[in-house]
Design an enzyme around this catalytic site. Structure first.
Site, PDB file in Angstrom:
ATOM      1  N   THR A 265      -4.896  -5.427  -0.094  1.00 17.08           N
ATOM      2  CA  THR A 265      -4.887  -4.437  -0.668  1.00 17.08           C
ATOM      3  C   THR A 265      -5.145  -2.949   0.589  1.00 17.08           C
ATOM      4  O   THR A 265      -4.430  -1.898   0.517  1.00 17.08           O
ATOM      5  CB  THR A 265      -5.874  -3.796  -1.588  1.00 17.08           C
ATOM      6  OG1 THR A 265      -5.728  -4.703  -2.738  1.00 17.08           O
ATOM      7  CG2 THR A 265      -6.134  -2.236  -2.070  1.00 17.08           C
ATOM      8  N   LYS A 266      -5.986  -3.191   1.190  1.00 13.32           N
ATOM      9  CA  LYS A 266      -6.362  -2.418   2.529  1.00 13.32           C
ATOM     10  C   LYS A 266      -5.137  -2.205   3.383  1.00 13.32           C
ATOM     11  O   LYS A 266      -4.813  -1.257   3.750  1.00 13.32           O
ATOM     12  CB  LYS A 266      -7.564  -3.030   3.388  1.00 13.32           C
ATOM     13  CG  LYS A 266      -7.828  -1.946   4.257  1.00 13.32           C
ATOM     14  CD  LYS A 266      -8.976  -2.104   5.249  1.00 13.32           C
ATOM     15  CE  LYS A 266      -9.179  -1.114   6.039  1.00 13.32           C
ATOM     16  NZ  LYS A 266     -10.367  -1.146   7.169  1.00 13.32           N
ATOM     17  N   VAL A 267      -4.443  -3.389   3.822  1.00 15.64           N
ATOM     18  CA  VAL A 267      -3.365  -3.342   4.659  1.00 15.64           C
ATOM     19  C   VAL A 267      -2.026  -2.459   4.201  1.00 15.64           C
ATOM     20  O   VAL A 267      -1.505  -1.565   4.922  1.00 15.64           O
ATOM     21  CB  VAL A 267      -2.843  -4.715   5.160  1.00 15.64           C
ATOM     22  CG1 VAL A 267      -1.880  -5.346   4.116  1.00 15.64           C
ATOM     23  CG2 VAL A 267      -2.027  -4.507   6.320  1.00 15.64           C
TER      24      VAL A 267
END
Length: 301
Positions: free
Chosen positions: A172-174
């Site tokens: 999700t963060k990337v």
């Protein structure tokens, strides 16, 4: 119950201080850990127990990590003297570090084989938000364990979301970071073209910050470009690891993403042209040099 926090850097410092309030409220015993003695001073002043040795954390029920990169995370958890050598089934590691999706899933599998829970919970937000306890935290791992630790996560984050199985937090963060990269690369390429052909840089910036082409990237970074401000606590060189991380996934699963691929090339051009120590908006400097213009507000020297 005992809780430890390892890694008191730019982001970890505020998070660890906010989590420490749980001891003050009588919820758990707390230990702050960092190899740098100076990082421990604020905790000592507050009467919080500290250590420079991660071995002192191995009797904790929950061990939180916020470390610089995958190599250091692996060493701390899987190394010869790492946590996993000393932990017992039922203990939990929660990693706030930004590491690769594949790296997170591999660590989780190794931990699970020894009965240790591992959650990847990367964070989004700047240092001020870490101090305020208003970060966004994206979590991957066992949902029951997530629900157990969520009250602790709520002390550090304003938006705490369970994303799914191990690796989901990092993925999700990337994706979020790469979407930001694409937006930053787009105005970095296009604004110098407009200025080259006679548009006023400040007026063009106003449009890109308010009209249909606006984005979080344009709204926060274009004002800095116009003022010639390319400094930041987080460099372009370090941010590039997000691009490396997502490309590991794309190669493994054979997924073609032309727009992302183009953004990576813009990143690489900026890095190769000497911008690695500056922040993402410094990508524009490559195109400024290419076209012989400066995208600055009127009167800027």
């Amino acid at each position: 119950m005992k809780v430890s926090f390892i890694g008191l850097g730019i982001m970890g410092m505020g998070m660890a201080l906010n989590l420490a309030d749980g001891e003050k409220d009588g919820e758990f015993r707390y230990l702050a850990c960092d190899a740098d003695h100076k990082a421990l001073e604020q905790f000592k002043e507050k009467g919080i127990k500290t250590t420079t040795n991660i071995a002192d954390t191995v009797d904790s029920d929950y061990i939180f990590l916020c470390l610089p990169n995958l190599e250091i995370v692996k060493e701390a958890i899987l190394g010869e003297n790492g946590l996993l050598q000393h932990l017992k089934p039922g203990q939990t590691i929660v990693d706030f570090s930004t590491i690769s999706y594949i790296g997170a899933t591999e660590i989780a599998e190794t931990c699970k084989a020894k009965g240790i829970e591992f959650l990847d919970c990367p964070i989004s937000g700047q240092r001020a938000k870490s101090m305020e306890g208003t970060l966004s935290i994206m979590c991957g791992g066992d949902e029951e364990v997530f629900n157990t630790i969520k009250p602790m996560l709520d002390r550090m984050g304003e938006q705490v979301i369970y994303m799914g199985e191990n690796g989901s937090g990092q993925l999700t963060k990337v994706i979020n970071n790469c979407a930001l990269n694409i937006c930053a690369a787009s105005f970095s390429e296009l604004m110098p073209v407009g200025v080259k052909l006679g548009l006023d840089a400040e007026k063009l910036g106003d449009v890109l910050m308010t009209a249909t082409g606006s984005s979080f990237a344009s709204q926060t970074l274009i004002p800095k470009v116009l003022e010639g401000d390319f400094e930041h606590g987080f460099s372009l060189d370090k941010a590039y690891k997000d691009m490396e991380s997502i490309f590991e996934v794309l190669v493994k699963y054979e997924i073609p993403l032309p727009t992302l691929n183009g953004t990576m090339q813009t990143y690489q051009l900026a890095l190769q042209s000497g911008q690695r120590d500056y922040y993402k908006q410094a990508m524009i400097r490559f195109y400024e040099d290419l076209l012989g213009v400066k995208v600055r507000k009127e009167g800027f020297e």
